[in-house]
Design a protein around this motif. Structure first.
Motif, mmCIF file in Angstrom:
data_model
loop_
_atom_site.group_PDB
_atom_site.id
_atom_site.type_symbol
_atom_site.label_atom_id
_atom_site.label_comp_id
_atom_site.label_asym_id
_atom_site.label_seq_id
_atom_site.Cartn_x
_atom_site.Cartn_y
_atom_site.Cartn_z
ATOM 1 N N SER A 67 0.850 -1.189 0.000
ATOM 2 C CA SER A 67 0.000 0.000 0.000
ATOM 3 C C SER A 67 0.885 1.237 0.000
ATOM 4 C CB SER A 67 -0.936 0.004 1.222
ATOM 5 O OG SER A 67 -0.227 -0.211 2.418
ATOM 6 N N THR A 68 0.371 2.317 -0.535
ATOM 7 C CA THR A 68 1.124 3.563 -0.639
ATOM 8 C C THR A 68 0.319 4.705 -0.025
ATOM 9 O OG1 THR A 68 0.238 3.955 -2.859
ATOM 10 C CG2 THR A 68 2.350 2.806 -2.709
ATOM 11 N N LEU A 69 0.898 5.892 -0.047
ATOM 12 C CA LEU A 69 0.216 7.059 0.506
ATOM 13 C C LEU A 69 -1.129 7.287 -0.179
ATOM 14 C CD1 LEU A 69 3.170 9.600 0.796
ATOM 15 C CD2 LEU A 69 2.149 8.249 2.649
ATOM 16 N N SER A 70 -2.082 7.829 0.568
ATOM 17 C CA SER A 70 -3.421 8.073 0.034
ATOM 18 C C SER A 70 -3.415 9.099 -1.089
ATOM 19 C CB SER A 70 -4.360 8.532 1.155
ATOM 20 O OG SER A 70 -3.856 9.710 1.784
ATOM 21 N N LYS A 71 -2.355 9.881 -1.187
ATOM 22 C CA LYS A 71 -2.214 10.860 -2.254
ATOM 23 C C LYS A 71 -0.749 10.952 -2.641
ATOM 24 C CE LYS A 71 -3.199 15.697 -3.426
ATOM 25 N NZ LYS A 71 -3.764 16.983 -2.937
ATOM 26 N N SER A 72 -0.490 10.978 -3.937
ATOM 27 C CA SER A 72 0.885 11.083 -4.406
ATOM 28 C C SER A 72 1.440 12.483 -4.143
ATOM 29 C CB SER A 72 0.942 10.772 -5.908
ATOM 30 O OG SER A 72 2.256 10.899 -6.400
ATOM 31 N N LEU A 73 2.650 12.546 -3.581
ATOM 32 C CA LEU A 73 3.308 13.816 -3.282
ATOM 33 C C LEU A 73 4.594 13.940 -4.086
ATOM 34 C CD1 LEU A 73 2.937 13.811 0.612
ATOM 35 C CD2 LEU A 73 1.475 14.977 -1.042
ATOM 36 N N LYS A 74 4.952 15.161 -4.445
ATOM 37 C CA LYS A 74 6.154 15.393 -5.242
ATOM 38 C C LYS A 74 7.429 15.273 -4.409
ATOM 39 C CE LYS A 74 3.898 18.577 -8.496
ATOM 40 N NZ LYS A 74 3.893 19.958 -9.066
ATOM 41 N N ASN A 75 7.334 15.588 -3.122
ATOM 42 C CA ASN A 75 8.548 15.661 -2.316
ATOM 43 C C ASN A 75 8.569 14.672 -1.151
ATOM 44 O OD1 ASN A 75 6.521 16.840 -0.874
ATOM 45 N ND2 ASN A 75 7.604 18.777 -0.486
ATOM 46 N N ALA A 76 7.685 13.662 -1.156
ATOM 47 C CA ALA A 76 7.672 12.667 -0.089
ATOM 48 C C ALA A 76 6.973 11.405 -0.586
ATOM 49 C CB ALA A 76 6.966 13.205 1.154
ATOM 50 N N SER A 77 7.286 10.280 0.060
ATOM 51 C CA SER A 77 6.658 9.020 -0.315
ATOM 52 C C SER A 77 6.550 8.116 0.903
ATOM 53 C CB SER A 77 7.463 8.315 -1.415
ATOM 54 O OG SER A 77 8.762 7.988 -0.949
ATOM 55 N N GLY A 78 5.696 7.128 0.795
ATOM 56 C CA GLY A 78 5.529 6.172 1.877
ATOM 57 C C GLY A 78 4.908 4.891 1.356
ATOM 58 N N SER A 79 5.256 3.761 1.980
ATOM 59 C CA SER A 79 4.708 2.477 1.550
ATOM 60 C C SER A 79 4.705 1.495 2.711
ATOM 61 C CB SER A 79 5.519 1.899 0.387
ATOM 62 O OG SER A 79 6.842 1.603 0.801
ATOM 63 N N TYR A 80 3.824 0.494 2.604
ATOM 64 C CA TYR A 80 3.845 -0.635 3.539
ATOM 65 C C TYR A 80 3.708 -1.903 2.704
ATOM 66 C CZ TYR A 80 3.063 -3.743 7.429
ATOM 67 O OH TYR A 80 3.199 -4.773 8.334
ATOM 68 N N ASN A 81 4.714 -2.787 2.797
ATOM 69 C CA ASN A 81 4.745 -4.008 2.002
ATOM 70 C C ASN A 81 4.757 -5.230 2.911
ATOM 71 O OD1 ASN A 81 5.008 -2.505 -0.448
ATOM 72 N ND2 ASN A 81 7.184 -2.239 0.006
ATOM 73 N N ARG A 82 4.164 -6.333 2.442
ATOM 74 C CA ARG A 82 4.136 -7.567 3.205
ATOM 75 C C ARG A 82 3.919 -8.760 2.286
ATOM 76 N NH1 ARG A 82 0.141 -3.680 2.470
ATOM 77 N NH2 ARG A 82 -1.950 -4.510 2.716
ATOM 78 N N LEU A 83 4.236 -9.941 2.811
ATOM 79 C CA LEU A 83 4.041 -11.197 2.108
ATOM 80 C C LEU A 83 3.000 -12.005 2.861
ATOM 81 C CD1 LEU A 83 5.128 -13.175 -0.153
ATOM 82 C CD2 LEU A 83 6.558 -14.159 1.670
ATOM 83 N N GLY A 84 2.008 -12.510 2.146
ATOM 84 C CA GLY A 84 0.947 -13.283 2.781
ATOM 85 C C GLY A 84 0.899 -14.709 2.261
ATOM 86 N N ILE A 85 0.649 -15.661 3.162
ATOM 87 C CA ILE A 85 0.430 -17.063 2.807
ATOM 88 C C ILE A 85 -0.860 -17.496 3.477
ATOM 89 C CG2 ILE A 85 1.321 -19.419 2.914
ATOM 90 C CD1 ILE A 85 4.133 -18.236 3.128
ATOM 91 N N THR A 86 -1.847 -17.918 2.705
ATOM 92 C CA THR A 86 -3.159 -18.245 3.257
ATOM 93 C C THR A 86 -3.612 -19.637 2.840
ATOM 94 O OG1 THR A 86 -4.344 -17.271 1.385
ATOM 95 C CG2 THR A 86 -3.862 -15.821 3.246
ATOM 96 N N ILE A 87 -4.455 -20.217 3.687
ATOM 97 C CA ILE A 87 -5.121 -21.491 3.409
ATOM 98 C C ILE A 87 -6.617 -21.240 3.514
ATOM 99 C CG2 ILE A 87 -5.419 -23.894 4.126
ATOM 100 C CD1 ILE A 87 -2.678 -23.722 5.458
ATOM 101 N N THR A 88 -7.372 -21.667 2.508
ATOM 102 C CA THR A 88 -8.801 -21.368 2.475
ATOM 103 C C THR A 88 -9.650 -22.598 2.165
ATOM 104 O OG1 THR A 88 -8.212 -19.186 1.578
ATOM 105 C CG2 THR A 88 -10.550 -19.782 1.606
ATOM 106 N N PRO A 89 -10.230 -23.238 3.185
ATOM 107 C CA PRO A 89 -11.273 -24.228 2.918
ATOM 108 C C PRO A 89 -12.546 -23.486 2.506
ATOM 109 C CG PRO A 89 -10.478 -24.330 5.198
ATOM 110 C CD PRO A 89 -9.957 -23.075 4.607
ATOM 111 N N ALA A 90 -13.281 -24.032 1.542
ATOM 112 C CA ALA A 90 -14.447 -23.318 1.038
ATOM 113 C C ALA A 90 -15.561 -24.275 0.634
ATOM 114 C CB ALA A 90 -14.060 -22.451 -0.165
#
Length: 200
Positions: A67-90
């Motif tokens: 995910s990134t900032l809610s609005k793109s800025l010219k002089n700043a940035s931000g992000s949150y990254n992750r790896l997910g592993i899921t199991i789904t019975p359905a």
């Protein structure tokens, strides 16, 4: 002609969504907060699944999401990254026999690791931050519609709800934090997804 019901699938999954909570990091030129959420964002991954009988399915997902900032800025940035592993019975809900069309309703656990938040405000305040987060267990639920569009090809689209809470890890972080929203951020959110599969 009625197609053979193939039970297994492997393919790619693309997601896009939003988190339930976010943290304000910057203020734009209009005086509005610019936020970063630890949930939602864009993702891509792989899935293997198998349908057992007529009404039960089990799938395994591995995906990278950011995910990134809610609005793109010219002089700043931000992000949150992750790896997910899921199991789904359905539960599988057949449509017109289920050979070509079906709904799937499922829920299961997930492991979310490599959580990393990066904030670059070097052009504003001269600061750059990296915050690391411990691996976290979470729960998710999904509802999707799936169709076999060719003999060995299938696609699905749907919605996934995830409930995740992270915990700050000082090891590897560039600074300490005291704010509750950074110590224990809420990674819960809603994602919409689209998948393409080879079935066999």
């Amino acid at each position: 002609m009625k197609r053979k019901l193939r039970k297994s699938r492997v393919g790619v999954l693309m997601t896009g969504g939003f988190g339930f909570e976010s943290t304000p990091w910057f203020v734009d030129e209009d005086g509005d907060d610019v936020n970063l959420s630890t949930g939602g964002g864009f993702g891509i991954g792989a899935e293997y699944g198998h349908q057992f009988g007529r009404n039960f399915d089990l799938s395994f997902n591995c995906f990278f999401q950011g995910s990134t900032l809610s609005k793109s800025l010219k002089n700043a940035s931000g992000s949150y990254n992750r790896l997910g592993i899921t199991i789904t019975p359905a539960i599988v809900i057949p449509v017109k026999g289920g050979d070509n069309l079906r709904f799937r309703l499922g829920a299961g656990p997930g492991l979310y690791s490599l959580g990393t938040m990066k904030i670059d405000a070097s052009e504003v305040t001269g600061d750059k931050f990296k915050f690391k987060y411990n691996s976290a267990l979470g729960l998710h639920g999904l509802f999707l519609f799936e169709t076999n569009f060719m003999e060995r090809g299938a696609m699905n689209f749907g919605i996934r709800y995830s409930n995740i809470h992270y915990k700050f890890n000082s090891a590897g972080s560039s600074a300490t934090v005291t704010e509750p929203e950074l110590l224990n951020p809420n990674g819960s959110g809603i994602d919409f997804f689209l998948g393409y599969y080879f079935i066999f």
